[in-house]
Design an enzyme around this catalytic site. Structure first.
Site: not given
Ligand code: 5GP
Ligand code: ZN
Length: 112
Positions: A94, A101
């Site tokens: 995903g 991040h």
């Protein structure tokens, strides 16, 4: 680390693309996710460009520890200190933005 041309998170880190920043220091920026998945959903990114969390761990473990520390601080500032920390790594997991991040999910009792 070099900035990657056309990287959206490099542009957010430099202030070239607007974001709702909740924290910033010399090495990281934290800002609200555009599509929140929890009452508080913040992304913590290094200012330097790394492809994913594994690349940060190899190149600069102290920076990775700092990202975790900042996540904890946000969870204390915005909630009771509980938080979920997610690093989607690779397209099949995903990851859609290839500037590392940390998703910090907090602000409520999270579903398991
Ligand atoms: P990934 O799917 O790579 O783990 O997470 C990328 C996250 O970045 C997504 O949750 C998405 O909502 C968020 N995102 C993508 N582009 C932007 C943007 O321009 N601004 C902000 N604030 N969030 C973004
Ligand atoms: Zn970048």
């Amino acid at each position: 680390m070099e900035n990657e041309k056309d990287c959206i998170f490099c542009k957010i880190a430099k202030g070239e693309v607007p974001s709702q920043k909740v924290y910033e220091d010399e090495s990281v920026v934290a800002f609200k996710d555009l599509h929140p998945m929890a009452k508080v959903h913040v992304l913590v990114i290094p200012k330097g460009h790394y492809r994913d969390v594994g690349e940060i761990a190899s190149a600069d473990p102290g920076l990775l520890a700092h990202i975790v520390e900042v996540a904890g601080k946000i969870a204390k500032d915005k909630y009771d200190g509980s938080y979920r920390l997610v690093f989607n790594t690779g397209p099949d997991a995903g990851q859609t933005v290839f500037h590392a991040h940390a998703h910090v999910l907090t602000g409520e009792c999270l579903a398991e």
